[in-house]
Every structure is written in C-alpha cells, then in structure tokens.
Write an enzyme that holds these catalytic residues in place. Structure first.
Site, PDB file in Angstrom:
ATOM      1  N   PHE A  32       0.812  -1.231   0.000  1.00 18.94           N
ATOM      2  CA  PHE A  32       0.000   0.000   0.000  1.00 18.94           C
ATOM      3  C   PHE A  32       0.835   1.266   0.000  1.00 18.94           C
ATOM      4  O   PHE A  32       0.347   2.332  -0.361  1.00 18.94           O
ATOM      5  CB  PHE A  32      -0.948   0.010   1.215  1.00 18.94           C
ATOM      6  N   LYS A  46      -1.081  -7.260  -9.458  1.00 22.06           N
ATOM      7  CA  LYS A  46      -2.089  -7.358  -8.391  1.00 22.06           C
ATOM      8  C   LYS A  46      -1.681  -6.315  -7.350  1.00 22.06           C
ATOM      9  O   LYS A  46      -0.827  -6.555  -6.499  1.00 22.06           O
ATOM     10  CB  LYS A  46      -2.076  -8.775  -7.798  1.00 22.06           C
ATOM     11  N   GLU A  51      -4.980  -3.928  -2.201  1.00 21.72           N
ATOM     12  CA  GLU A  51      -6.429  -3.649  -2.203  1.00 21.72           C
ATOM     13  C   GLU A  51      -6.751  -2.381  -1.411  1.00 21.72           C
ATOM     14  O   GLU A  51      -7.859  -1.871  -1.478  1.00 21.72           O
ATOM     15  CB  GLU A  51      -7.203  -4.862  -1.657  1.00 21.72           C
ATOM     16  N   SER A  78       5.095  -7.049   3.577  1.00 23.81           N
ATOM     17  CA  SER A  78       5.639  -7.371   4.899  1.00 23.81           C
ATOM     18  C   SER A  78       6.434  -8.686   4.844  1.00 23.81           C
ATOM     19  O   SER A  78       6.191  -9.535   3.975  1.00 23.81           O
ATOM     20  CB  SER A  78       4.491  -7.486   5.897  1.00 23.81           C
ATOM     21  N   CYS A 129       9.519   1.700   3.622  1.00 22.06           N
ATOM     22  CA  CYS A 129      10.398   0.584   3.992  1.00 22.06           C
ATOM     23  C   CYS A 129      11.818   1.092   4.213  1.00 22.06           C
ATOM     24  O   CYS A 129      12.645   0.385   4.766  1.00 22.06           O
ATOM     25  CB  CYS A 129      10.372  -0.494   2.924  1.00 22.06           C
ATOM     26  N   GLU A 165       8.872  -4.135  13.340  1.00 21.33           N
ATOM     27  CA  GLU A 165       8.577  -3.063  12.381  1.00 21.33           C
ATOM     28  C   GLU A 165       7.247  -2.430  12.785  1.00 21.33           C
ATOM     29  O   GLU A 165       6.201  -3.076  12.705  1.00 21.33           O
ATOM     30  CB  GLU A 165       8.475  -3.622  10.953  1.00 21.33           C
TER      31      GLU A 165
END
Ligand code: NAD
Length: 490
Positions: A150, A174, A177, A227, A282, A383
């Site tokens: 995301f 893909k 979402e 992740s 990240c 994290e």
C-alpha cells in the site's frame, strides 16, 4: 456497485464476478472513495491464458519497437503527474509533495527500461574450439506477475512493469487492495499508449487472487513487495511451482549518529526519514543509535523536530505529514507505543490520540519519540510502520555496528558523521543492503538494484536496474559449428 473498480484484461476494462468488494478509504477522512473486487481464481486463470497468448506476438516485436510504448507512457505520466499525485494522496494519505516525489522515482524506472535494447544484449566468443562459436542470448520468460504493497501505490508497480514488458514478457499486476485506484489510473495511461491487448493486465484482489497467481503453472516469475511474513510465504509458495521469485519484505532501519555529525543537518534529514510518509516507508529510519557525546544534543533536537512537525490532510498547504493507512494500523501503532513503555522506554514525544481540526475521523498518529528502548525488547525489533522513532545509546561505532548486525532485518542502515574513516568502516561492515552516509533514505536510483538483505529480502535478483533485466530474462547459450564443406562457398 456502480463505482466499483474494474480489472483490465485482454485490453478491456472488465467487471469482476467477485463475491466480495472491499471499500477503499481516504485515510484522512475515512470517506469511502470506491470499492475493489477480490477477484477469484478462475478470473486470474483467464487473465493468465490471455497473457500467454499475447506473449507469442509481443516477444517477436523488436525491443526498439517495444520501448516506443514506454516512451509514450513516460510522457503521459509527466503530463498527468499532478492528477496521479492527488490520487495517491487521497487513497494513501501521504502529502502531495511526497506523492509527486514517489512518482518521479517511478518515472525514472520507465526511463531506465527504455535502454533495454542495450541492456538486454548478450555476449559471444568465436572459436571456443576450432570453427565453433558460442553465443549467449537473453530471452523473455513469458507471463510474469507482481504483487505490491500500500505504501508506494505509484512507484512500486513501476519497479517491475517497465522492465518486464520491455524485455518481452507479458505482465500481470495485483496491487494492494488498500490503494488500487492509482494502479487503475496507471493502466488508463498504459491503454492510451496503444499497447497490444494482453501485454499488461490489472487484477485486483487479496489473498485468493495472490494464491491463484502463485499456483498457476503458466506464471513464470513473481515479484513481491510487502511485509516479511507474506514475503516469505510468497517466496515459498512460488518455489513450489518452480517460479522465479524476488520478494522484498519489511524493515527496522537504524541510523547511527556520531558526535562529529552536523547536528542541524542530521536532525532535519533523520526527521524527514522517520516521519515522512507517516513513517510508512520501507526505508524509514525507525531507530537511532547515538554514540557517546551525540546522545544529549541529538535527543533534544529530534524531540523538538517531532513535536513541531505539521500533521494534516496531505492536500492542504504546509502539511508535512499525513495520516496512517487504516484505523487498524493506528490502533496497532498506538498499542506498540504502550508496549515500549511497559518495556521501560520513556515516551519523550507522545503522538497517540492526535487530532486534526476538520478531519476528526482520520487515522492520525502524531510523531512519537521513544527513548532508551531495551536492545533485545520487542519494540527494538518490531517493524512498527508508523511515525514512531526509537533512541538507543552506545559508546563506540563498533558497538553501534554490532547492534545493527544482530538484528533480523537488513533493508537499510545509515550513518551521520564528518569522518571518512568512520564512513568507510560502516559501509564495509554493516549488514544491510542499502547504506546511507549522511543520508536518511538511501533509495537506490532506478539503474541500481534495491538491495535489501536478511529478513528484508527473499531471492537473489532484486528490483530495478540490471537485476531486473536478469530477473525477467532467461539465458540461452548456442554453440554452433558450420563446416565450410557443408555450405556452398562463393
Ligand atoms: P502486506 O504484506 O500486508 O501486503 C502486500 C501485498 O500482499 C498486498 O498486495 C496484499 O494484498 C498481499 N497479501 C497480504 N496478505 C497476504 C497473504 N496472506 N497471502 C497472499 N497475499 C497477501 O504489506 P502492506 O501492509 O501492503 O505494506 C507494508 C509492508 O511492505 C511493510 O512491511 C514494508 O516494510 C513493506 N515494504 C517493503 C519494501 C521493500 O522494498 N523492502 C517496500 C515497500 C514496502
């Protein structure tokens, strides 16, 4: 379901027959922007079959012609930059400038992939034995897919798509979402370039959609960013059907501040790294290790920077930090700050419960500073993926490097110093794949690999640059003999 997002399959915008559509939210307002289908496996299969058919034509188009579509795409991205950036801010929350910045890095990948005619070249030797020649040729794999997270809805799909199609593959995306509208806009622009049907396809969805791609025997390679637990899962499941996989995972990036660092510059850069994109990068610095006398002045300065950062709606003027992505994310981040307190850390700046006037429903977590995190506690090794910055203190650079090298993640490590010798030691010894010296976000340019290590990456070839060319091509070696006596010689 009038405003539901469509998939893009075989050059057509297609309504999924999905049983479930999820809402896509603006994290600053909690308004529903649209809905996104969780595309089922049989529709994934149909898209893969289309891509496999399109591949037979696409791989035969000369690379010099294939990249003309990318030149057109680059121009369309430039022309639509503000509009695309607004879309990112609305569904992802980051500030308008951050959204534009991420697109710049995405466009850089399109530009780099335009060099494919040279980058894809093989090599050869004449007379490896008398009268025998050997050639190495790079050929595309076929159908390849990417699954993206995301936090960079515009940039991360472009770490993969341009290289995949420039090298002659057909590509299925893909996207996350949580932020699917940016991909929708990207594919509208790709459609405008006139790319042949089936070369690029957009399939929205969640776990079932991902699993269908991972299990599909015709999909030859999978790129994943997200992740660490999901990266590991994708890597293992992709291997079960013999796919290539490059899976980039999470991070806990540490910055070391030496006493000889320029305090003002260090503070400004580290605050931008820790709190930019609300800490959801990240490559965000999420831990600082101060060495010796750097402790007191840096602690004071970074606490001041955190407390004064302007938080608000990303499209408003002067805002330096937006909300976090979801209500669940806010709850998780605030809970982890509580865990840090229980572990003995001092909350120097507390961003829990922050509110922005006029945006009372937004998912706000303000900048937070945790001092004195225990080295082996949960928070020093988790994290958080939010605007929470931890401080630790040691007495030497050796201790700081040892502390970093004990950690599970290896995405990035940074050092602030004015000593060349310290910088060299750090660069040489630190166990991280992206290293910043007097930099807070050591994001490799498109023509370098994005080199996460340890639990931040599963695979061999990373995203971007020459690694991308190797990942998306298979080498073919041809050894040939043409005796003169077999041919008519003129
Ligand atoms: P995520 O792992 O939740 O989701 C990433 C993608 O995987 C999404 O498309 C999602 O639909 C899919 N997915 C989620 N759960 C799945 C499951 N169980 N099975 C199959 N597919 C699944 O990650 P996120 O929250 O979207 O992104 C944030 C994470 O991404 C952070 O950990 C961050 O560090 C990482 N990240 C890493 C890099 C890097 O280069 N290393 C870059 C950006 C983000």
């Amino acid at each position: 379901m009038e405003h539901a997002l469509l998939n893009y399959v075989n050059g057509q915008w297609t309504r999924s027959q999905a049983g479930t559509y999820l809402p896509v939210m603006n994290p600053a307002t909690a308004d529903v922007l649209t809905t996104v289908p969780l595309t089922p496996a049989q529709e994934v299969d149909a898209a893969v079959q289309v891509a496999a058919e399109a591949f037979q034509g696409w791989r035969r188009i000369p690379a010099t012609d294939r990249i003309q579509y990318l030149f057109a795409f680059k121009n369309l991205l430039e022309e639509n930059l503000d509009d695309l950036a607004r879309t990112i801010t609305e569904e992802c929350g980051k500030t308008f400038n951050e959204s534009k910045g991420e697109f710049r890095r995405g466009i850089e990948n399109v530009e780099t992939a335009c060099g494919i005619p040279s980058l894809m070249q093989g090599y050869n030797n004449e007379d490896i034995a008398s009268g025998i020649d050997e050639h190495m040729i790079r050929q595309p794999l076929g159908v390849v897919a990417a699954i993206t997270p995301f936090n960079f809805p515009g940039m991360i799909p472009l770490w993969f798509l341009p290289y995949a199609i420039a090298t002659g593959n057909c590509f299925i995306l893909k996207p996350s979402e949580k932020v699917p509208t940016t991909s929708h806009r990207l594919f509208e622009l790709l459609e405008e370039t006139g790319l042949p049907a089936g070369v690029v396809q957009l399939i929205h969805g969640g776990k079932e959609t991902v699993d269908a791609l991972l299990d599909h025997p015709v999909v030859r390679a999978v790129s994943f960013v997200g992740s660490t637990p999901v990266a590991r899962y994708v890597y293992e499941r992709a291997a079960a059907t013999g796919k290539r996989a490059q899976c980039q995972g999470g991070a806990k990036n540490t910055v070391v501040v030496l006493p000889d660092a320029d305090l003002d510059m260090t503070t400004r850069i580290v605050a931008d790294s820790a709190f930019g994109c609300a800490g959801q990068r990240c490559l965000a610095n999420s831990l600082a290790v101060t060495v010796g006398a750097a402790r007191e002045p840096f602690t004071e300065a970074i606490a001041e920077a955190a407390a004064t950062r302007r938080v608000g709606y990303g499209l408003a003027d002067g805002v330096e930090m937006g909300p976090v992505i979801t209500a669940e994310s806010k709850t998780r981040i605030e809970r982890l700050v509580g865990v840090a307190e229980q572990e003995g850390a001092r909350v120097l700046v507390d961003g829990r419960g922050g509110q922005v006037d006029g945006f009372e429903n937004g998912y706000w977590v303000f900048p937070t500073i945790l001092d004195g995190l225990p080295l082996d506690g949960e928070i020093a090794n988790t994290e958080i993926f939010g605007p929470v910055f931890g401080l630790m203190h040691v007495e030497s650079l050796d201790d700081a490097i040892a502390l970093i090298n004990r950690k599970a993640y290896g995405n990035m490590a940074c050092l602030f110093t004015s000593s060349g010798a310290a910088a060299r030691q750090f660069r040489y010894e630190v166990e991280a794949g992206n290293v910043g010296i007097n930099l807070g976000v050591a994001a490799p340019m498109a023509f370098f690999p994005f080199s996460g290590w340890k639990a931040s990456f599963f695979g061999t070839l990373h995203a971007q640059g020459r690694h991308a060319i190797e990942f998306y091509t298979q080498t073919k070696v041809v050894v040939e003999r043409w005796p003169r006596e077999w041919s008519r010689v003129f």
